[in-house]
Design a protein around this motif. Structure first.
Motif, PDB file in Angstrom:
ATOM      1  N   ASP A 283       0.862  -1.188   0.000  1.00  0.00           N
ATOM      2  CA  ASP A 283       0.000   0.000   0.000  1.00  0.00           C
ATOM      3  C   ASP A 283       0.898   1.238   0.000  1.00  0.00           C
ATOM      4  N   ASP A 284       0.737   2.134   0.979  1.00  0.00           N
ATOM      5  CA  ASP A 284       1.559   3.341   1.013  1.00  0.00           C
ATOM      6  C   ASP A 284       2.718   3.207   2.010  1.00  0.00           C
ATOM      7  N   GLN A 285       2.988   1.990   2.438  1.00  0.00           N
ATOM      8  CA  GLN A 285       4.075   1.737   3.372  1.00  0.00           C
ATOM      9  C   GLN A 285       5.043   0.731   2.767  1.00  0.00           C
ATOM     10  N   ARG A 286       5.966   0.251   3.587  1.00  0.00           N
ATOM     11  CA  ARG A 286       6.897  -0.787   3.175  1.00  0.00           C
ATOM     12  C   ARG A 286       6.719  -1.992   4.089  1.00  0.00           C
ATOM     13  N   GLU A 287       7.119  -3.133   3.584  1.00  0.00           N
ATOM     14  CA  GLU A 287       7.129  -4.355   4.369  1.00  0.00           C
ATOM     15  C   GLU A 287       8.505  -4.980   4.178  1.00  0.00           C
ATOM     16  N   ILE A 288       9.011  -5.622   5.215  1.00  0.00           N
ATOM     17  CA  ILE A 288      10.308  -6.271   5.127  1.00  0.00           C
ATOM     18  C   ILE A 288      10.162  -7.742   5.463  1.00  0.00           C
ATOM     19  N   GLU A 289      10.796  -8.574   4.667  1.00  0.00           N
ATOM     20  CA  GLU A 289      10.901 -10.009   4.947  1.00  0.00           C
ATOM     21  C   GLU A 289      12.347 -10.270   5.323  1.00  0.00           C
ATOM     22  N   VAL A 290      12.545 -10.926   6.444  1.00  0.00           N
ATOM     23  CA  VAL A 290      13.882 -11.277   6.902  1.00  0.00           C
ATOM     24  C   VAL A 290      14.007 -12.792   6.817  1.00  0.00           C
TER      25      VAL A 290
END
Length: 152
Positions: A130-137
Motif C-alpha cells: 500500500d503506502d508503506q513498506r514491508e520487510i521479509e527477513v
C-alpha cells in the motif's frame, strides 16, 4: 525461516529496523538486500551502519559499487550492484577480499553479482505494501538463524 515485519511506514521506521538488526549482528556476516528502486535498501543500510558505530553520513554506493566503513575492530562494506554491467567486474575489484572474518558485507542488488558472491547469512527483502513498506527477513545460514531468533 522467515519473519515478516510490517508497518515500516516511513524513513524513521526503516532506520529503526536497521538499528534493531544491528544490535544482533557481528562479523563475519553477509547480508543481501533486495527490493524495487526506492523500497528503502539504502535507508535500512544507513540504520545498520550508523548503529554499528559510524558517525558520519552513509551514502549510496551506486556509482562506486562499494563504500567501506572502518569501525571498532571490524569493517562494514556496503555494496550497491545496481549499475554493475557484468558480474566479472567484481573479480577485477577483488570482491573476494571484502568477504573475510572481520567484515560485515551489506549487498544491495545481489542478483547482479550472481555466481561471484558468497552465500548470504541474511536476506532482507523490502517491498511496497500500500503506502508503506514491508520487510521479509530470511535466515540462510546458522548465523542468520541465530540473528532471526533474536529478532523475534
Amino acid at each position: 525461516m522467515t519473519i515478516v515485519v510490517k508497518n515500516l511506514e516511513n524513513e524513521q521506521a526503516t532506520v529503526a529496523m536497521g538499528q534493531l538488526i544491528a544490535q544482533h549482528i557481528s562479523p563475519p556476516l553477509t547480508v543481501f538486500l533486495t527490493g524495487d528502486l526506492g523500497a528503502g535498501k539504502t535507508t535500512l543500510s544507513r540504520g545498520i551502519i550508523q548503529s554499528l558505530g559510524h558517525k558520519g553520513a552513509v551514502k549510496s554506493p551506486t556509482y562506486t559499487l562499494v563504500e567501506p566503513y572502518e569501525l571498532n575492530g571490524f569493517d562494514v562494506y556496503h555494496f550497491d550492484l545496481y549499475r554493475l554491467a557484468d558480474p566479472e567486474e567484481l573479480e577485477f575489484m577483488g570482491i573476494r577480499d571484502y568477504f573475510n572474518p572481520t567484515s560485515i558485507c551489506l549487498v544491495e542488488w545481489p542478483e547482479h553479482g550472481q555466481g561471484l558472491l558468497p552465500q548470504a547469512d541474511l536476506h532482507l527483502h523490502l517491498h511496497y505494501k500500500d503506502d508503506q513498506r514491508e520487510i521479509e527477513v530470511n535466515a540462510l545460514s546458522a548465523a542468520g538463524q541465530t540473528i532471526l531468533t533474536k529478532l523475534k
